[in-house]
Design an enzyme around this catalytic site. Structure first.
Site, PDB file in Angstrom:
ATOM      1  N   HIS A   1       0.814  -1.215   0.000  1.00  0.00           N
ATOM      2  CA  HIS A   1       0.000   0.000   0.000  1.00  0.00           C
ATOM      3  C   HIS A   1       0.850   1.269   0.000  1.00  0.00           C
ATOM      4  O   HIS A   1       1.911   1.339   0.618  1.00  0.00           O
ATOM      5  CB  HIS A   1      -0.937   0.006   1.209  1.00  0.00           C
ATOM      6  CG  HIS A   1      -0.227  -0.059   2.526  1.00  0.00           C
ATOM      7  ND1 HIS A   1       0.273   1.040   3.172  1.00  0.00           N
ATOM      8  CD2 HIS A   1       0.083  -1.115   3.318  1.00  0.00           C
ATOM      9  CE1 HIS A   1       0.836   0.689   4.309  1.00  0.00           C
ATOM     10  NE2 HIS A   1       0.736  -0.635   4.419  1.00  0.00           N
ATOM     11  N   ASP A   2       0.385   2.256  -0.760  1.00  0.00           N
ATOM     12  CA  ASP A   2       0.956   3.608  -0.781  1.00  0.00           C
ATOM     13  C   ASP A   2       2.325   3.693  -1.430  1.00  0.00           C
ATOM     14  O   ASP A   2       2.998   4.722  -1.329  1.00  0.00           O
ATOM     15  CB  ASP A   2       1.011   4.206   0.633  1.00  0.00           C
ATOM     16  CG  ASP A   2      -0.347   4.241   1.310  1.00  0.00           C
ATOM     17  OD1 ASP A   2      -1.247   4.918   0.781  1.00  0.00           O
ATOM     18  OD2 ASP A   2      -0.526   3.566   2.346  1.00  0.00           O
TER      19      ASP A   2
ATOM     20  N   GLY B   1       5.146  -1.068   2.706  1.00  0.00           N
ATOM     21  CA  GLY B   1       4.310   0.102   2.490  1.00  0.00           C
ATOM     22  C   GLY B   1       5.085   1.403   2.397  1.00  0.00           C
ATOM     23  O   GLY B   1       6.167   1.552   2.964  1.00  0.00           O
TER      24      GLY B   1
END
Length: 261
Positions: free
Chosen positions: A123-124, A141
């Site tokens: 994520h991200d 992440g």
């Protein structure tokens, strides 16, 4: 979905937007909020969840899992996205997660990247363009990857790290800090020989004499402490009475890479 080719065994959410020339394989699931650009080809058994936007002319191979929820315990179901550019190759079993509210809400992949089998982009993450992620390379992440970065097999990047443009991350390297552009990072923890596989040889019917000859060969190369030329000479002597050691020596003579010692 005009002009798209969708296998009858695929499942497409009515809200998904599918461009022209798109191909979708058998048993692939395209969820709500997914946009797929013209000319993108998606293999069988893939799952793509939204909100996810995928650009033009991407090639997504079988069993890729794209746009799944972020693997973050703080994620509470809020709207977060994945954005993938054009011309990327995403191989088998690649996983790419959407962003989180605390990380900007968007995971982003640029253009013309190769994500080889079992790559994970968490994520991200913000990935540039023209990168190569070799098999089993992993981003935690919030990682930022510049353009033209190469990650070798089994390399891993710690969360919140940045890798500058044109950097090269070597095989199995675990990176827990920022890497400036143009640098090469290599691990010193490559595997080293630690004896012969005697138990395995016994299970395959090698008798005591054969194993003893192989042990002598191992000691000549890895224990005696001489040069490789000295070791080869010793191996040639042992090989006169052992086909196994002859195979050992032939393997060394036929190599193009340095011998692991």
């Amino acid at each position: 979905m005009a002009e798209a080719s969708v296998h009858p065994a695929a499942a497409i959410d009515p809200s998904a937007r599918i461009g022209s020339g798109v191909e979708i394989g058998a048993f692939t699931v395209i969820g709500a909020g997914v946009e797929i650009g013209d000319g993108t080809r998606i293999g069988p058994h893939c799952s793509i969840h939204g909100p996810t936007r995928i650009g033009r002319d991407n090639r997504i191979h079988g069993h890729a899992a794209i746009g799944g929820d972020p693997q973050d315990k703080k994620y509470g179901g809020e709207r977060v996205e994945l954005v993938i550019g054009d011309g990327n190759v995403i191989r088998e079993f690649v996983t790419i997660n959407r962003g989180t509210a605390g990380g900007g809400g968007v995971t982003r992949i640029g253009d013309d990247n190769w994500l080889l089998a079992y790559t994970h982009v968490a994520h991200d993450c913000q990935v540039g363009s023209h990168c190569v992620f070799s098999n089993n390379s992993t981003l935690a992440g919030h990682v930022e990857i510049g353009d033209w970065v190469i990650m070798s097999g089994f390399a891993g990047i710690h969360q919140f790290c940045r890798i500058g443009a044109h950097a090269f991350i070597g095989m199995g390297a675990l990176v827990n800090g920022d890497v400036p552009p143009y640098l090469m990072v290599a691990s010193e923890d490559y595997g080293r020989p630690r004896g012969i596989n005697s138990e395995g040889l016994k299970r395959r019917g090698f008798d005591a004499d054969r194993i003893a000859a192989i042990k002598r060969a191992y000691r000549a190369v890895y224990v005696a402490g001489g040069s490789l030329a000295d070791a080869r000479q010793k191996l040639a002597e042992i090989a006169a009475g052992s086909d196994d050691v002859r195979a050992f020596l032939d393997f060394i003579e036929g190599g193009e890479r340095p011998l692991a010692r």
